[in-house]
Design a protein around this motif. Structure first.
Motif, short mmCIF file in Angstrom:
data_model
loop_
_atom_site.label_atom_id
_atom_site.label_comp_id
_atom_site.label_asym_id
_atom_site.label_seq_id
_atom_site.Cartn_x
_atom_site.Cartn_y
_atom_site.Cartn_z
N LEU A 6 0.87 -1.17 0.00
CA LEU A 6 0.00 0.00 0.00
C LEU A 6 0.91 1.22 0.00
O LEU A 6 1.24 1.79 1.04
N LYS A 7 1.34 1.59 -1.19
CA LYS A 7 2.39 2.60 -1.36
C LYS A 7 2.01 3.95 -0.76
O LYS A 7 2.81 4.57 -0.05
N GLU A 8 0.79 4.43 -1.03
CA GLU A 8 0.39 5.75 -0.52
C GLU A 8 0.36 5.77 1.01
O GLU A 8 0.83 6.72 1.63
N GLU A 9 -0.21 4.72 1.61
CA GLU A 9 -0.26 4.66 3.07
C GLU A 9 1.14 4.59 3.67
O GLU A 9 1.42 5.20 4.70
N THR A 10 2.00 3.81 3.03
CA THR A 10 3.38 3.69 3.51
C THR A 10 4.09 5.04 3.45
O THR A 10 4.73 5.47 4.42
N GLU A 11 3.98 5.73 2.33
CA GLU A 11 4.63 7.04 2.19
C GLU A 11 4.08 8.05 3.17
O GLU A 11 4.84 8.84 3.74
N GLN A 12 2.76 8.03 3.39
CA GLN A 12 2.15 8.96 4.33
C GLN A 12 2.67 8.71 5.75
O GLN A 12 3.02 9.64 6.47
N LYS A 13 2.73 7.44 6.15
CA LYS A 13 3.20 7.12 7.49
C LYS A 13 4.66 7.50 7.67
O LYS A 13 5.06 8.05 8.70
N LYS A 14 5.48 7.23 6.66
CA LYS A 14 6.90 7.59 6.74
C LYS A 14 7.07 9.11 6.84
O LYS A 14 7.93 9.59 7.57
N ALA A 15 6.23 9.87 6.14
CA ALA A 15 6.29 11.33 6.22
C ALA A 15 5.90 11.81 7.62
O ALA A 15 6.51 12.73 8.16
N GLU A 16 4.90 11.17 8.22
CA GLU A 16 4.48 11.53 9.58
C GLU A 16 5.60 11.26 10.58
O GLU A 16 5.88 12.08 11.46
#
Length: 81
Positions: free
Chosen positions: A59-69
């Motif tokens: 789940l690329k978008e969720e992964t990127e969002q969590k890493k940004a947080e």
């Protein structure tokens, strides 16, 4: 068919340890040989079990969002010093 979201916690001794999302308490441990793609700790995935075979979708978008947080929190902590 059973399917749910997990976060890859770690890879060790030839096994991938996933934590069930969102509580991240329950573990799913799979041999690395059952994973047909490159994953990293922190990746959010959707895992389906079909006929005793695990199908894993990143789940690329969720992964990127969590890493940004997480990065934002780390930056805030660094600025407080």
């Amino acid at each position: 068919m059973n399917s749910t979201k997990y976060t890859l916690d770690r890879i060790e001794d030839g096994f991938a340890v996933f934590l069930k999302y969102p509580e991240e308490i329950e573990q799913l441990i799979l041999p690395i040989t059952a994973i047909d793609q490159s994953l990293q700790a922190g990746d959010r995935v959707f895992i389906q079990e079909i006929d005793n075979t695990f199908h894993i979708d990143l789940l690329k978008e969720e992964t990127e969002q969590k890493k940004a947080e997480v990065q934002s929190l780390m930056d805030k902590l660094r600025r407080k010093k």
